[in-house]
Design a protein around this motif. Structure first.
Motif, PDB file in Angstrom:
ATOM      1  N   MET A   1       0.850  -1.201   0.000  1.00 50.38           N
ATOM      2  CA  MET A   1       0.000   0.000   0.000  1.00 50.38           C
ATOM      3  C   MET A   1       0.883   1.247   0.000  1.00 50.38           C
ATOM      4  SD  MET A   1      -2.721   1.235   2.901  1.00 50.38           S
ATOM      5  CE  MET A   1      -3.454   2.851   2.813  1.00 50.38           C
ATOM      6  N   GLY A   2       0.589   2.194  -0.847  1.00 43.86           N
ATOM      7  CA  GLY A   2       1.389   3.409  -0.923  1.00 43.86           C
ATOM      8  C   GLY A   2       0.544   4.646  -0.748  1.00 43.86           C
ATOM      9  N   ILE A   3       1.216   5.755  -0.540  1.00 43.98           N
ATOM     10  CA  ILE A   3       0.522   7.037  -0.405  1.00 43.98           C
ATOM     11  C   ILE A   3       1.100   7.997  -1.433  1.00 43.98           C
ATOM     12  CG2 ILE A   3      -0.054   6.734   2.021  1.00 43.98           C
ATOM     13  CD1 ILE A   3       2.377   8.378   2.739  1.00 43.98           C
ATOM     14  N   ASP A   4       0.282   8.969  -1.846  1.00 51.13           N
ATOM     15  CA  ASP A   4       0.712   9.881  -2.900  1.00 51.13           C
ATOM     16  C   ASP A   4       1.352  11.153  -2.348  1.00 51.13           C
ATOM     17  OD1 ASP A   4      -1.507  10.994  -1.838  1.00 51.13           O
ATOM     18  OD2 ASP A   4      -2.658  11.118  -3.702  1.00 51.13           O
ATOM     19  N   THR A   5       1.604  11.190  -1.056  1.00 48.49           N
ATOM     20  CA  THR A   5       2.354  12.291  -0.460  1.00 48.49           C
ATOM     21  C   THR A   5       3.619  11.713   0.174  1.00 48.49           C
ATOM     22  OG1 THR A   5       1.121  12.087   1.620  1.00 48.49           O
ATOM     23  CG2 THR A   5       0.315  13.679  -0.009  1.00 48.49           C
ATOM     24  N   PHE A   6       4.594  12.568   0.366  1.00 51.17           N
ATOM     25  CA  PHE A   6       5.893  12.092   0.841  1.00 51.17           C
ATOM     26  C   PHE A   6       6.340  12.930   2.022  1.00 51.17           C
ATOM     27  CE2 PHE A   6      10.670  12.110   0.167  1.00 51.17           C
ATOM     28  CZ  PHE A   6      10.854  10.870   0.765  1.00 51.17           C
ATOM     29  N   ILE A   7       6.436  12.296   3.175  1.00 47.44           N
ATOM     30  CA  ILE A   7       7.015  12.950   4.347  1.00 47.44           C
ATOM     31  C   ILE A   7       8.515  12.700   4.284  1.00 47.44           C
ATOM     32  CG2 ILE A   7       7.034  13.072   6.858  1.00 47.44           C
ATOM     33  CD1 ILE A   7       4.270  11.736   6.821  1.00 47.44           C
ATOM     34  N   HIS A   8       9.266  13.729   4.032  1.00 42.09           N
ATOM     35  CA  HIS A   8      10.701  13.542   3.854  1.00 42.09           C
ATOM     36  C   HIS A   8      11.318  12.978   5.138  1.00 42.09           C
ATOM     37  CE1 HIS A   8      14.822  14.103   2.629  1.00 42.09           C
ATOM     38  NE2 HIS A   8      14.428  14.570   1.454  1.00 42.09           N
ATOM     39  N   PRO A   9      12.079  11.880   5.039  1.00 40.52           N
ATOM     40  CA  PRO A   9      12.667  11.278   6.247  1.00 40.52           C
ATOM     41  C   PRO A   9      13.595  12.201   7.012  1.00 40.52           C
ATOM     42  CG  PRO A   9      12.784   9.765   4.388  1.00 40.52           C
ATOM     43  CD  PRO A   9      12.344  11.079   3.835  1.00 40.52           C
ATOM     44  N   ALA A  10      14.149  13.204   6.335  1.00 44.60           N
ATOM     45  CA  ALA A  10      15.055  14.131   7.022  1.00 44.60           C
ATOM     46  C   ALA A  10      14.302  15.122   7.902  1.00 44.60           C
ATOM     47  CB  ALA A  10      15.902  14.895   6.007  1.00 44.60           C
ATOM     48  N   ALA A  11      13.006  15.327   7.636  1.00 38.14           N
ATOM     49  CA  ALA A  11      12.256  16.387   8.318  1.00 38.14           C
ATOM     50  C   ALA A  11      12.231  16.181   9.830  1.00 38.14           C
ATOM     51  CB  ALA A  11      10.838  16.463   7.755  1.00 38.14           C
ATOM     52  N   GLN A  65      16.094  27.693 -10.788  1.00 35.51           N
ATOM     53  CA  GLN A  65      16.474  26.287 -10.644  1.00 35.51           C
ATOM     54  C   GLN A  65      15.350  25.523  -9.964  1.00 35.51           C
ATOM     55  OE1 GLN A  65      19.275  24.791 -11.865  1.00 35.51           O
ATOM     56  NE2 GLN A  65      19.708  26.797 -12.789  1.00 35.51           N
ATOM     57  N   ALA A  66      15.184  24.271 -10.368  1.00 35.48           N
ATOM     58  CA  ALA A  66      14.197  23.395  -9.738  1.00 35.48           C
ATOM     59  C   ALA A  66      14.940  22.435  -8.819  1.00 35.48           C
ATOM     60  CB  ALA A  66      13.411  22.623 -10.793  1.00 35.48           C
ATOM     61  N   LEU A  67      14.825  22.654  -7.510  1.00 34.77           N
ATOM     62  CA  LEU A  67      15.458  21.782  -6.518  1.00 34.77           C
ATOM     63  C   LEU A  67      14.475  20.687  -6.141  1.00 34.77           C
ATOM     64  CD1 LEU A  67      17.099  24.472  -4.207  1.00 34.77           C
ATOM     65  CD2 LEU A  67      18.029  23.394  -6.259  1.00 34.77           C
ATOM     66  N   THR A  68      14.855  19.448  -6.371  1.00 38.78           N
ATOM     67  CA  THR A  68      13.982  18.302  -6.085  1.00 38.78           C
ATOM     68  C   THR A  68      14.461  17.618  -4.818  1.00 38.78           C
ATOM     69  OG1 THR A  68      13.609  17.996  -8.455  1.00 38.78           O
ATOM     70  CG2 THR A  68      13.021  16.170  -7.006  1.00 38.78           C
ATOM     71  N   PHE A  69      13.640  17.661  -3.768  1.00 42.44           N
ATOM     72  CA  PHE A  69      14.009  17.090  -2.486  1.00 42.44           C
ATOM     73  C   PHE A  69      13.497  15.660  -2.313  1.00 42.44           C
ATOM     74  CE2 PHE A  69      14.269  21.627  -1.869  1.00 42.44           C
ATOM     75  CZ  PHE A  69      15.398  21.780  -1.085  1.00 42.44           C
ATOM     76  N   GLY A 113      22.281  12.629   5.337  1.00 45.15           N
ATOM     77  CA  GLY A 113      22.302  11.386   4.569  1.00 45.15           C
ATOM     78  C   GLY A 113      20.996  11.145   3.829  1.00 45.15           C
ATOM     79  N   PHE A 114      19.871  11.326   4.518  1.00 45.03           N
ATOM     80  CA  PHE A 114      18.563  11.168   3.879  1.00 45.03           C
ATOM     81  C   PHE A 114      18.379  12.183   2.745  1.00 45.03           C
ATOM     82  CE2 PHE A 114      16.887   8.906   7.747  1.00 45.03           C
ATOM     83  CZ  PHE A 114      16.489   7.763   7.066  1.00 45.03           C
ATOM     84  N   GLY A 115      18.834  13.419   2.990  1.00 49.73           N
ATOM     85  CA  GLY A 115      18.689  14.450   1.968  1.00 49.73           C
ATOM     86  C   GLY A 115      19.419  14.103   0.687  1.00 49.73           C
ATOM     87  N   CYS A 116      20.635  13.543   0.817  1.00 48.54           N
ATOM     88  CA  CYS A 116      21.397  13.142  -0.374  1.00 48.54           C
ATOM     89  C   CYS A 116      20.716  11.999  -1.112  1.00 48.54           C
ATOM     90  CB  CYS A 116      22.813  12.732   0.032  1.00 48.54           C
ATOM     91  SG  CYS A 116      23.857  14.084   0.612  1.00 48.54           S
ATOM     92  N   VAL A 117      20.188  11.035  -0.365  1.00 47.06           N
ATOM     93  CA  VAL A 117      19.585   9.849  -0.986  1.00 47.06           C
ATOM     94  C   VAL A 117      18.342  10.214  -1.798  1.00 47.06           C
ATOM     95  CG1 VAL A 117      18.297   7.740  -0.442  1.00 47.06           C
ATOM     96  CG2 VAL A 117      20.530   8.144   0.595  1.00 47.06           C
ATOM     97  N   ALA A 119      17.644  13.315  -3.002  1.00 52.96           N
ATOM     98  CA  ALA A 119      17.839  14.514  -3.824  1.00 52.96           C
ATOM     99  C   ALA A 119      17.712  14.160  -5.298  1.00 52.96           C
ATOM    100  CB  ALA A 119      19.206  15.125  -3.546  1.00 52.96           C
ATOM    101  N   GLY A 120      17.008  15.016  -6.036  1.00 56.93           N
ATOM    102  CA  GLY A 120      16.819  14.780  -7.460  1.00 56.93           C
ATOM    103  C   GLY A 120      17.749  15.570  -8.353  1.00 56.93           C
ATOM    104  N   ASP A 121      18.620  16.387  -7.768  1.00 58.88           N
ATOM    105  CA  ASP A 121      19.563  17.183  -8.555  1.00 58.88           C
ATOM    106  C   ASP A 121      20.835  17.352  -7.747  1.00 58.88           C
ATOM    107  OD1 ASP A 121      19.434  20.106  -7.172  1.00 58.88           O
ATOM    108  OD2 ASP A 121      17.464  19.142  -7.152  1.00 58.88           O
ATOM    109  N   LEU A 122      21.915  17.708  -8.420  1.00 58.42           N
ATOM    110  CA  LEU A 122      23.215  17.773  -7.764  1.00 58.42           C
ATOM    111  C   LEU A 122      23.338  18.951  -6.792  1.00 58.42           C
ATOM    112  CD1 LEU A 122      25.524  16.822 -10.759  1.00 58.42           C
ATOM    113  CD2 LEU A 122      25.286  15.560  -8.615  1.00 58.42           C
ATOM    114  N   LEU A 123      22.603  20.026  -7.037  1.00 59.77           N
ATOM    115  CA  LEU A 123      22.664  21.155  -6.117  1.00 59.77           C
ATOM    116  C   LEU A 123      22.068  20.774  -4.767  1.00 59.77           C
ATOM    117  CD1 LEU A 123      23.437  24.061  -5.626  1.00 59.77           C
ATOM    118  CD2 LEU A 123      21.242  24.779  -6.581  1.00 59.77           C
ATOM    119  N   THR A 124      20.948  20.059  -4.796  1.00 58.82           N
ATOM    120  CA  THR A 124      20.355  19.582  -3.549  1.00 58.82           C
ATOM    121  C   THR A 124      21.274  18.580  -2.861  1.00 58.82           C
ATOM    122  OG1 THR A 124      18.173  19.866  -4.552  1.00 58.82           O
ATOM    123  CG2 THR A 124      18.280  18.577  -2.535  1.00 58.82           C
ATOM    124  N   VAL A 125      21.905  17.723  -3.648  1.00 62.67           N
ATOM    125  CA  VAL A 125      22.885  16.789  -3.086  1.00 62.67           C
ATOM    126  C   VAL A 125      23.982  17.557  -2.356  1.00 62.67           C
ATOM    127  CG1 VAL A 125      24.722  15.140  -3.659  1.00 62.67           C
ATOM    128  CG2 VAL A 125      22.483  14.926  -4.731  1.00 62.67           C
TER     129      VAL A 125
END
Length: 599
Positions: A1-11, A65-69, A113-117, A119-125
């Motif tokens: 079962m999945g959800i369509d929202t994402f609670i970022h693990p780093a939060a 820029q589009a930062l993807t978290f 660590g969670f943020g890097c994993v 991250a959808g772009d290198l700037l966010t990484v």
């Protein structure tokens, strides 16, 4: 079962890092409350990762820029999952720690660590990469010893240099492409910026010779902090290498060299935590080699080994950390006879030791053999052979040498003081050990999360040839230890390996800077003595003459004039009324004469 929202693990970890300093000290000292507060972020991370659907979340548009978290796919999910598990276990293991700094630093480190994993772009990484570097540096300093302070500075210096390589690559990539896309790079089409980014990632992956920070810093971290450190820095680097540089031949060769190199130094080390640190270099070598070979099986093997490694290496550091906490040292030449004092520590340590050695029924067997088999299947015989040699050294150093000298060591009983361990440390070790066994017995627990689909020759660990091969390899390793047991006896000497060269470079640089400066200083001193000092003396004489003839003359002359005027005024004042009337008449006539003459 999945959800369509994402609670970022780093939060949750970022929020915890903000809240902890604000907690009243009286409430914070309550172990139950402190533990409950600290365990919430790992639970939120676990729930989020196990329920989220793949997709792109948390896209922030800033400065064109589009930062993807939140890039969620099979690769990020498997790394995020094991990160959440080890953060949960590490939280339990360190629940007895009262220092607020530990929780703040660990939370920032895990959040990075969670943020890097995800991250959808290198700037966010890059942003989370630097957060991870800062958090881990302060986690080393949490040991609050002179050695940890020095090691922390060196650690931060290495990672600052690595971050500068990464930043330089990002800026050049942006100039060339106009963006910070984080996608797989074809080695045949690589540019300078790709190589700079790769170098920055390799620093965190502890690729030899960029590895010296790891065996220097990790043994000096705090007991609870080391559990986090062995999991996040190098494995985050493995993730980004897998994401962006799979199939690069240079990684295949470098990884195999790492696997052998780390084992060789682990075999001659004395400090238990330095032995494990060198084995991080070795075990990450398997992952880097698998990524470099670049087939579906070797990439799966690298990911599976990263997952298994985080669990058994965390357990190894928990076991040696428990020894350090209990008896105050992790040096093998000072240990021995602890099996009767810390029996459960020995049991859980051996679970991890057999796991890292690739013993059947433990998770190292189902991950390490996948990478080696993938290399052999791809006709990379020398790479497969190098990893097999490293496996022998692993069992000798971690599976036999370390526990033998720590728990037995030809002593019936340890004679020093043994401090009792908090219950939470045993619970943390127990959870981690059971997971190592469960994955070894039921490989599908791990395999179902692997990112690559292998259709031609899917890997099956439980075959008679693989079990026999593992048994023979471990048996040969045991024989090798028996034959070399007097050679690899622990000694007090500190092995510097490539750190010797770095220190030599530092000394040469200091001499290169100081020698010319000293020579210039000597010349200037002589010039000052012969010319400058005489000039100053002459200038002093000149100013003295000017003071006497110029300033004193003017000042003294003014004083004499005022004095004479005063004397004349005193003579004029006779106190006789007739004299004053006569003087007034004379002055009046004088003024009248002047007015009449000029008028």
């Amino acid at each position: 079962m999945g959800i369509d929202t994402f609670i970022h693990p780093a939060a949750g970890f970022l929020l915890l890092a903000l809240l902890v300093p604000l907690m009243p000290l009286g409430l914070w000292k309550n172990k139950a409350l402190r533990g409950a507060l600290a365990i919430i972020p790992p639970l939120i991370a676990l729930y989020s990762i196990f329920t989220v659907e793949p997709g792109s979340y948390g896209v922030l548009h800033y400065l064109d820029q589009a930062l993807t978290f939140g890039r969620v796919d099979k690769l990020s999910i498997v790394f995020g999952q094991v990160f959440a598990i080890i953060s949960f276990i590490g939280c339990i293991y360190g629940m007895h720690v009262e220092d607020k700094g530990h929780y703040v630093c660990a939370s920032l480190y895990v959040a990075g660590g969670f943020g890097c994993v995800f991250a959808g772009d290198l700037l966010t990484v890059f942003l989370f990469w630097e957060l991870m570097s800062i958090g881990s540096t302060f986690l080393i300093w949490q040991a609050r010893t002179k050695e940890s302070v020095h090691a922390g500075f060196r650690y931060f210096l290495y990672h600052t240099v690595g971050g500068l390589f990464l930043l330089g690559g990002l800026l050049l990539k942006y100039k060339a492409t106009g963006g910070f896309a984080f996608d797989l790079v074809n080695p045949a089409e690589a540019h300078l910026y790709d190589w700079l980014i790769l170098t920055g990632f390799c620093v965190n992956a502890a690729v030899v010779p960029l590895h010296a920070w790891l065996p220097d810093a990790y043994p000096r971290a705090s007991v609870a902090g080391a559990v986090y450190m062995c999991a996040f820095t190098t494995k985050t680097a493995v993730y980004v290498l897998c994401r962006g540089f799979a199939g690069w031949e240079v990684l295949a060769i470098a990884g195999t060299f790492m696997a052998v190199y780390g084992v060789l130094y682990a075999c001659i080390e004395n400090n238990a935590r330095r032995i494990l640190s060198y084995h991080i270099v070795s075990q990450v070598g398997y992952m880097v080699a698998g990524i470099g070979i670049g087939t579906a099986m070797t990439i799966n093997g690298a990911v599976a080994h990263a997952y298994a490694h985080i669990l058994y290496k965390g357990l190894l550091f928990m076991g040696t950390g428990a020894i350090l906490y209990s008896v105050g040292t992790a040096k093998l030449d000072e240990l021995g006879g602890l099996v009767t004092k810390l029996p459960w520590v020995m049991v859980w340590y051996m679970v991890a030791a057999l796991s890292i050695s690739g013993m059947p029924l433990f998770n190292g067997f189902i991950s390490k053999t996948m990478t080696i088999a993938g290399a052999a299947e791809h006709h990379r015989t020398f790479l497969a052979l190098g990893m097999e040699i490293a496996a022998v050294g692993t069992f000798i150093s971690v599976g036999i040498k370390l526990p033998y000298f720590a728990f037995w060591g030809r002593k019936k009983e340890f004679t020093g003081e043994v401090k009792p361990l908090p219950v939470n440390m045993y619970i943390g070790m127990g959870i981690c050990g059971l997971l190592c066994i469960a994955q070894g017995v039921y490989p599908h627990m791990l395999y179902k999360y692997l990112p690559m689909v292998v259709e031609e020759h899917p890997f099956h660990p439980w075959t008679i040839d693989k079990v026999l091969n593992a048994g023979l390899l471990l048996g040969f390793s045991g024989l090798a230890f028996y034959l070399t047991r007097y050679i690899i006896t622990p000694h007090k000497a500190l092995n510097l390996d490539f750190d010797w060269f770095y220190r030599l470079i530092g000394k040469v640089t200091m001499k290169a800077v100081c020698w010319p400066s000293a020579k210039v200083d000597d010349v200037w001193t002589e010039v000052y003595r012969t010319v400058g000092l005489r000039s100053l003396i002459g200038m002093g004489r000149g100013t003295s003459w000017f003071d006497k003839k110029g300033i004193d003359t003017v000042v003294d002359g003014s004083a004499y004039t005022v004095r004479n005027i005063g004397r004349a005024g005193a003579k004029v004042q006779t106190a006789n009324l007739q004299d004053y009337l006569a003087l007034a008449a004379v002055l009046g006539l004088g003024i009248f004469a002047l007015v009449w003459y000029f008028g």
